[in-house]
Design a protein around this motif. Sequence first.
Motif, mmCIF file in Angstrom:
data_model
loop_
_atom_site.group_PDB
_atom_site.id
_atom_site.type_symbol
_atom_site.label_atom_id
_atom_site.label_comp_id
_atom_site.label_asym_id
_atom_site.label_seq_id
_atom_site.Cartn_x
_atom_site.Cartn_y
_atom_site.Cartn_z
ATOM 1 N N CYS A 163 20.172 48.759 17.417
ATOM 2 C CA CYS A 163 20.196 50.043 16.701
ATOM 3 C C CYS A 163 18.832 50.253 16.051
ATOM 4 O O CYS A 163 18.406 49.447 15.221
ATOM 5 C CB CYS A 163 21.298 50.045 15.647
ATOM 6 N N GLN A 164 18.149 51.332 16.425
ATOM 7 C CA GLN A 164 16.789 51.576 15.966
ATOM 8 C C GLN A 164 16.635 52.990 15.404
ATOM 9 O O GLN A 164 17.183 53.944 15.960
ATOM 10 C CB GLN A 164 15.795 51.419 17.121
ATOM 11 N N VAL A 165 15.879 53.106 14.319
ATOM 12 C CA VAL A 165 15.493 54.419 13.804
ATOM 13 C C VAL A 165 14.144 54.761 14.416
ATOM 14 O O VAL A 165 13.149 54.089 14.162
ATOM 15 C CB VAL A 165 15.411 54.419 12.267
ATOM 16 N N GLN A 166 14.133 55.803 15.268
ATOM 17 C CA GLN A 166 12.935 56.176 16.004
ATOM 18 C C GLN A 166 12.523 57.608 15.686
ATOM 19 O O GLN A 166 13.380 58.472 15.459
ATOM 20 C CB GLN A 166 13.185 56.103 17.515
ATOM 21 N N PRO A 167 11.217 57.903 15.696
ATOM 22 C CA PRO A 167 10.787 59.301 15.592
ATOM 23 C C PRO A 167 11.182 60.067 16.838
ATOM 24 O O PRO A 167 11.057 59.566 17.953
ATOM 25 C CB PRO A 167 9.264 59.193 15.452
ATOM 26 N N LEU A 168 11.698 61.268 16.651
ATOM 27 C CA LEU A 168 12.071 62.106 17.785
ATOM 28 C C LEU A 168 10.822 62.747 18.354
ATOM 29 O O LEU A 168 9.973 63.235 17.612
ATOM 30 C CB LEU A 168 13.063 63.175 17.350
ATOM 31 N N THR B 79 18.668 55.499 17.603
ATOM 32 C CA THR B 79 18.743 55.142 19.017
ATOM 33 C C THR B 79 19.585 53.883 19.180
ATOM 34 O O THR B 79 19.406 52.916 18.436
ATOM 35 C CB THR B 79 17.342 54.905 19.588
ATOM 36 N N ILE B 80 20.497 53.914 20.138
ATOM 37 C CA ILE B 80 21.315 52.739 20.455
ATOM 38 C C ILE B 80 20.938 52.255 21.854
ATOM 39 O O ILE B 80 21.141 52.971 22.837
ATOM 40 C CB ILE B 80 22.820 53.053 20.410
ATOM 41 N N PHE B 81 20.378 51.057 21.931
ATOM 42 C CA PHE B 81 20.115 50.425 23.223
ATOM 43 C C PHE B 81 21.191 49.393 23.470
ATOM 44 O O PHE B 81 21.337 48.431 22.714
ATOM 45 C CB PHE B 81 18.739 49.768 23.249
ATOM 46 N N ASN B 82 21.988 49.608 24.513
ATOM 47 C CA ASN B 82 23.022 48.662 24.886
ATOM 48 C C ASN B 82 22.397 47.614 25.797
ATOM 49 O O ASN B 82 22.171 47.854 26.992
ATOM 50 C CB ASN B 82 24.172 49.380 25.592
ATOM 51 N N PRO C 32 9.998 52.143 16.665
ATOM 52 C CA PRO C 32 11.040 52.181 15.620
ATOM 53 C C PRO C 32 10.494 51.705 14.273
ATOM 54 O O PRO C 32 9.788 50.705 14.195
ATOM 55 C CB PRO C 32 12.109 51.226 16.156
ATOM 56 N N CYS C 33 10.857 52.436 13.228
ATOM 57 C CA CYS C 33 10.451 52.012 11.886
ATOM 58 C C CYS C 33 11.384 50.949 11.339
ATOM 59 O O CYS C 33 11.037 50.244 10.383
ATOM 60 C CB CYS C 33 10.389 53.212 10.944
ATOM 61 N N SER C 34 12.556 50.815 11.936
ATOM 62 C CA SER C 34 13.509 49.796 11.492
ATOM 63 C C SER C 34 14.526 49.574 12.605
ATOM 64 O O SER C 34 14.810 50.484 13.391
ATOM 65 C CB SER C 34 14.220 50.247 10.207
ATOM 66 N N ALA C 35 15.072 48.357 12.676
ATOM 67 C CA ALA C 35 16.019 48.032 13.740
ATOM 68 C C ALA C 35 16.991 46.968 13.255
ATOM 69 O O ALA C 35 16.682 46.169 12.369
ATOM 70 C CB ALA C 35 15.289 47.558 14.994
ATOM 71 N N SER C 36 18.168 46.961 13.854
ATOM 72 C CA SER C 36 19.175 45.933 13.553
ATOM 73 C C SER C 36 20.055 45.754 14.789
ATOM 74 O O SER C 36 19.865 46.408 15.811
ATOM 75 C CB SER C 36 20.015 46.321 12.332
ATOM 76 N N PHE C 37 21.041 44.869 14.675
ATOM 77 C CA PHE C 37 21.827 44.473 15.850
ATOM 78 C C PHE C 37 23.305 44.364 15.497
ATOM 79 O O PHE C 37 23.669 43.897 14.421
ATOM 80 C CB PHE C 37 21.312 43.124 16.366
#
Length: 449
Positions: A71-76, A134-137, A441-446
Motif C-alpha cells: 500500500c503506497q501513497v503516490q502522487p497522481l 496505490t495497492i500493488f498485489n 511513493p512518499c510512504s508505504a506499508s504492507f
Amino acid sequence: MGKAEKKQQQQEVQNLIPGLPDEIAMECLIRVPYKFHNDLKSVCQRWLNLISSHSFYRERIRSGKAEHLVCQVQPLPLSPPNPKDSSSATTHLVSDSAAKITSTKKDQQQDDDDHELHQQRQEVHRTPLQYGLTIFNASNGTWERIRPHVGRIPMFCQCVAVPASRKLLLIGGWDPITLEPVPDVYVLDMVNNSSRWRRAKPMSVARSFFACAVVGALTVCVAGGHDGQKNALKSAEVYDVEADEWRMLPEMDEERDECQGVCLEGDRFFVVSGYGTESQGRFKPDAECYDPTTGSWSKFDHVWPFPSLSPRGSTATITSNRLQQHQWLWFLGKEQQQNGEVVEGKIVSSIVPLPKSVTEGSSSPCVSVTTLHNSQQQQKVFVMTGNGGRGCSSSSSAAALSSFICNECEGEGAFIMERDMSNGNIKWDHVHLPVGFSGFPCSASFLLI
C-alpha cells in the motif's frame, strides 16, 4: 416429504455451500481472490458475516492463500494534452474527467493551437499536486488505485498498516493547497469496507516528516517531525486504533525532524536519527527509544552513520528468529554500500546493495522499502526507487550484480528482493509498472489479506 428429508434440506440451506460440509466449503471460499470478496458478501447473510470476520482472513494466512498487498501513497500524474491528438482529454488526474479539446478544422492556424496548448499546460502546472493510495498485489502482480471520499490525501502523509485489524491509516503530512502540516487521520478498513474512507480523531499536534510505527497489536506511535514554522518537534503521542483516541507521550530529549520510526521487540518504539531546527539536513547518529513499560525514553548511540542521508523510507526491519535478533536492512546507494554489519545489542543493521540499474547515475537514489515476507528460509522485500531505474538484476552474492533493461516500463523502477537465509544469496526481480503508477511513493506499508 418425510422428517428426515426436511431436516436434511434445512441443513443444506444452513451450510455455507449447499451439499458440502462447512469444512470443505471454507476451503473453497478462502481460495477466492481478495478482489472478489465484496461480491461474495452479497450472496447471502452467512457469507457476509464470514467474509467480514477476521477469522476468515486468519484462515487464509494459515493455509497460505493470503495475498500480499503493498500500500503506497503516490502522487497522481498530471497529464497535459497531446498536441498531435486533436481529441485528447485534458486530464489533471488519472481517470478524472476534464474538458475535451476538439479540433474541427484541420487548417486552423498553428499559432492559435500553440497558444491554447501553452495555456492548458500552465493550468496543469498550477493544479495542486494530489495523491492517491496505490495497492500493488504482489501475489498476482496487479495494480489499482483507491481515491478517498473525504477530501484530498495530504502530501507526505504516513501510510500505516495495522495487521491485527487489517486497517490502513493515513496520518499527518501537508495540506496540498496551503502546504501546512495537518493533524488529520484517515482510516480504510480493508475487510469490512475497502472502498470507503472515514475521518478518525486527529492528532493533538499537526506534524509532517515524523517517525511512525505500529507498536503492539492495535496502537500506533508518532514522534518528532516539524510544525507549520518548520520547527523540529520532540513531542510524541500514541493512537489506539480501536478506541479512536490519541494521548500524549513524554517528550523526547531532542528535536528530530525527518526521523524514522521503528518498532522492535514487539513494543519498543525507536525514533532514529533526524535533525534539530538549527541543524537542518545534518542527521543525528543516534536514536531514542520509548519503552511503554517504564513510560520513558532512552538514547542509543551509533545507530545511523550517515550524517547527510535521511533514514526515512530506505530501511526495513525484520526479526530473525534463529538468531533472536532484529535485523534492520538499509537499502542504499553506491556511496553508502559498505561491507559488514553494525551491531547494537539485539539489533543488527545490514547494508543491502541496490541493483546497478538503480545506482548508475545516482549515488543516493530515493528508495521506498516494504517488507513482504520473512521466515527462517527466506526474506522478501519490495523496493521502489525514484531516480528512473527500470531494470532487473539477480546475483548469487550481494557483491556481484548484473542488470538488464526492461523496455516496457517508464519512470521509476520497482523490484522485489529475495534473500536466501541459508547462504545469504540475493536475487532482484523487476516489477512491471503500468502507466500512471510510476510516481515515487512518499510512504508505504504492507498488509497480508
